[in-house]
Design a protein around this motif. Structure first.
Motif, PDB file in Angstrom:
ATOM      1  N   PHE B 238      -7.316 -25.360 -33.660  1.00 25.41           N
ATOM      2  CA  PHE B 238      -7.006 -26.012 -34.824  1.00 25.41           C
ATOM      3  C   PHE B 238      -7.962 -25.549 -35.779  1.00 25.41           C
ATOM      4  N   LYS B 239      -7.802 -25.484 -37.048  1.00 20.68           N
ATOM      5  CA  LYS B 239      -8.740 -25.416 -38.273  1.00 20.68           C
ATOM      6  C   LYS B 239      -9.006 -26.956 -38.607  1.00 20.68           C
ATOM      7  N   GLY B 240     -10.223 -27.094 -39.011  1.00 22.48           N
ATOM      8  CA  GLY B 240     -10.586 -28.546 -39.414  1.00 22.48           C
ATOM      9  C   GLY B 240     -11.641 -28.772 -40.252  1.00 22.48           C
ATOM     10  N   LYS B 241     -11.991 -29.994 -40.533  1.00 18.11           N
ATOM     11  CA  LYS B 241     -13.118 -30.316 -41.295  1.00 18.11           C
ATOM     12  C   LYS B 241     -13.759 -31.488 -40.819  1.00 18.11           C
ATOM     13  N   MET B 259      -3.429 -31.902 -42.043  1.00 18.99           N
ATOM     14  CA  MET B 259      -2.817 -33.076 -41.379  1.00 18.99           C
ATOM     15  C   MET B 259      -3.665 -34.374 -41.440  1.00 18.99           C
ATOM     16  N   ASP B 260      -2.737 -35.670 -41.004  1.00 20.39           N
ATOM     17  CA  ASP B 260      -3.606 -36.718 -40.966  1.00 20.39           C
ATOM     18  C   ASP B 260      -4.401 -36.765 -39.599  1.00 20.39           C
ATOM     19  N   THR B 261      -4.186 -36.214 -38.804  1.00 25.36           N
ATOM     20  CA  THR B 261      -4.621 -36.205 -37.364  1.00 25.36           C
ATOM     21  C   THR B 261      -6.353 -36.044 -37.547  1.00 25.36           C
ATOM     22  N   ASN B 262      -6.952 -37.051 -36.791  1.00 23.43           N
ATOM     23  CA  ASN B 262      -8.363 -37.147 -36.444  1.00 23.43           C
ATOM     24  C   ASN B 262      -8.653 -36.793 -35.125  1.00 23.43           C
ATOM     25  N   ILE B 263      -9.877 -36.008 -34.857  1.00 22.09           N
ATOM     26  CA  ILE B 263     -10.194 -35.748 -33.589  1.00 22.09           C
ATOM     27  C   ILE B 263     -11.592 -36.002 -33.566  1.00 22.09           C
ATOM     28  N   PHE B 264     -12.016 -36.484 -32.349  1.00 15.33           N
ATOM     29  CA  PHE B 264     -13.645 -36.875 -32.323  1.00 15.33           C
ATOM     30  C   PHE B 264     -14.116 -35.975 -31.321  1.00 15.33           C
ATOM     31  N   SER B 265     -15.515 -35.579 -31.732  1.00 14.62           N
ATOM     32  CA  SER B 265     -16.123 -34.658 -31.276  1.00 14.62           C
ATOM     33  C   SER B 265     -17.467 -34.950 -30.997  1.00 14.62           C
TER      34      SER B 265
END
Lengths: 268, 354
Positions: B238-241, B259-265
């Motif tokens: 996925f593309k993200g910021k 999207m509203d989805t947040n992912i932690f990394s």
């Protein structure tokens, strides 16, 4: 339980292989030592500085050096072509090249002698350079015997370097000649030098082809190996031993020189 | 502009067929393919080291197909660097300029430029290039190629022999250098993360053929064939910021594009990024229990279950579609069906960001 398993087996293995090696070295050293014991040092020196032996040493050094220079001059481009260039019939040429290495030198000498009695050969003898039973014959005989060996050795040097360095050099703007002189030859320098020395040592020891083409005339075509032959023929064992020792000294020096050179090169 | 038209090449066991590529001026073009796909042969053909048996290669408006390497002005950095062992680092770098008889002043100036750019001033006089580290060798080889101001820079697997840290560092530098000097660049790799983070466009190569050419997005979103999809590992990409990064703890929050989805990394990267989660790193659970200390817990619905032999592929919609892989045995022990509500759980450290 097998006795050859484990540390004990390893020791047996080491002892067996090492003893074969030691036996062989003792065999060689024994021969040399028995020769040295046969001759007194005074006698050795007086033979060494006799007119005949000085002549033989000089003749051997000069002829072998010329033969090797010619071999190297032809050998470097020939070995390069064999190593780096693809062409039709390469396998055949590769095989032909081994012929002078495995064939008996006396056969090569005889072939040369016969060649010089053919119309072309005798034409060369009469109008060009005389070879049969004179010094140029020694050089030719040595050249024929050692040149293929020289090319073989140099080819393996070029093989080890491969073509990658030249490929990169050429993308950086080198033409084929520049790539050879700026990259491959500097990298090959030590290998080529070692090949030259080994070829030279082999040329010094050449007997079969030399005696057939140039003959064995004392003080005329008498190289060191021919001096041994002549001394034995006249039952002068001490002289023969002295010359053998000289040859051994020359060979050992050459071999050590090669080791030294080979150890100091660029690792590729 | 570089143009390769209908190229066929036979070198040893490699047979390249019908290669058609157009590379724009200043573009960073990645050739992506598995080992043995013929990538190196292709770029060496562009450098003039191999001759094609059919087809044409054009640099700008000139047909270079029959030109020798020295007439093409490509800067080639081979995978094994091929630094000249009889020259020190500086002499290696100067090599191309000395051959062309540039003035001493010019050579000095350009060496200064390129060594500054690559940060290798301190190793220039190291006598034997063998004593350089992998990253240093790579920089010297790159400097040697860049100093001739090539029309095309060819990098063959420039990062694959390096340890992970040096890999990342050099990858950043390649990006920066390309931004600065804008040399048209071809970068060969088998690593899709490298390809996606560096390439303006990517050509996927396999078995001597170009299978697909496109922007990273096109390649990873719409792989043309299954082999491309498999090779690029396009699942869960996925593309993200990065919208929040707490470098103290090392955890960043990434908002998935649109999207509203947040992912932690655990990344330290900032700005626009790509995120990928390997399907085998994701766990499914019917309920959330406190025993999970995983950072990423998302609720979703199973939209598809695909039985693929020993592995079962489950697609869970958590506003983005996530693919999860279960062994057949594990799958049979659950009662998962299409439409079931479920939690997907994965660790922050398993979120790859590039």
């Amino acid at each position: 339980m097998n006795v050859f398993n484990g540390i004990f087996g390893e020791r047996i293995f080491k002892a067996a292989t090492l003893s074969a090696l030691i036996f062989f070295i003792l065999f060689l050293v024994g021969i040399v030592v028995s020769m040295i014991c046969y001759i007194s040092s005074d006698r050795f020196i007086s033979i060494l500085f006799s007119k005949e032996i000085i002549f033989a040493i000089k003749l051997s050094l000069i002829t072998a050096t010329i033969a090797v220079l010619i071999s190297v001059a032809i050998g470097i481009p020939a070995a390069y072509a064999l190593s780096q260039t693809e062409f039709w019939g390469k396998d055949i040429i590769d095989t032909i090249l081994d012929l002078p290495i495995v064939i008996s030198p006396i056969a090569l000498g005889a072939a040369l002698l016969i060649f010089f009695s053919t119309p072309i050969g005798s034409g060369i003898e009469e109008h060009g350079i005389k070879f049969v039973f004179v010094i140029p014959g020694i050089i030719l005989a040595q050249f024929v015997v050692v040149s293929a060996l020289c090319i073989r050795l140099m080819k393996s040097t070029f093989d080890a370097i491969g073509s990658r360095y030249e490929d990169v050099a050429r993308t950086l703007g080198c033409n084929k000649f520049q790539a050879l002189f700026k990259v491959t030859l500097p990298l090959a320098k030590n290998g080529l030098l070692a090949a030259g020395i080994l070829t030279w040592a082999r040329a010094i020891g050449e007997f079969g082809a030399t005696v057939t083409l140039a003959g064995a005339t004392a003080m005329k075509t008498e190289t060191l190996p021919i001096a041994i032959f002549l001394s034995l023929a006249s039952a002068d064992v001490e002289k023969a031993i002295a010359v053998i020792l000289i040859l051994i000294i020359i060979s050992i020096t050459s071999l050590f020189a090669i080791r030294k050179i080979a150890g100091s090169g660029w690792s590729i | 502009m570089i143009k390769i038209h209908d190229l066929d090449v036979d070198v040893g066991e490699f047979h390249l067929r019908d290669i058609n590529i157009e590379i724009k001026k200043g573009e960073y073009f990645v050739i992506l393919g598995p080992t043995g796909s013929g990538k190196t042969v292709l770029v060496e053909c562009m450098a003039g080291i191999h001759n094609p048996c059919k087809g044409e290669i054009w640099f700008n408006d000139g047909n270079v197909t029959l030109l020798t390497p020295e007439e093409r002005e490509t800067g080639y950095v081979p995978q094994d660097y091929v630094l000249f062992p009889h020259l020190n680092a500086l002499e290696n770098i100067q090599f191309g300029l000395k051959i062309k008889n540039h003035s001493k002043k010019e050579i000095e100036k350009r060496v200064g430029e390129v060594t500054n750019r690559l940060n290798i001033k301190n190793i220039l006089y190291r006598q034997n290039p063998k004593t350089l580290s992998g990253g240093e060798k790579q920089r010297v080889a790159l400097a040697r190629a860049l100093i001739i101001k090539p029309r095309l820079l060819i990098l063959d697997e420039p990062l694959s022999a390096l340890d992970p840290r040096t890999h990342e560092e050099l990858q950043r530098e390649l990006k920066r250098i390309h931004k600065e000097i804008k040399t048209t660049t071809i970068h060969v790799t088998h690593d899709f993360e490298e390809a996606i983070s560096l390439g303006d466009r990517i050509a996927v190569m396999n078995n001597g053929k170009i299978i697909q050419i496109g922007t990273p997005d096109e390649i990873f979103r719409k792989p043309k064939t299954e082999s491309v999809a498999k090779f690029v590992g396009a699942e869960n990409l996925f593309k993200g910021k990065v919208i929040y990064s707490d470098n103290g703890k090392g955890i960043s929050r990434i908002r998935i594009h649109g999207m509203d989805t947040n992912i932690f990394s655990l990344t330290e990267k900032v700005g626009a990024v790509y995120v990928s989660i390997h399907p085998e790193d994701i766990v499914l659970s019917e309920a959330v229990c406190k025993c999970y200390n995983d950072k990423n817990i998302l609720k979703g619905k199973i939209v598809n279950i695909m039985d693929k032999g020993s592995l079962v592929r489950i697609i869970v919609d958590v506003s983005i579609p996530l693919t999860v892989l279960l062994t057949r045995r594990a799958y049979l022990e659950t009662e998962l069906k299409k439409g079931s509500e479920i939690y997907v759980i994965f660790k922050a450290m398993n979120v790859h960001v590039f």
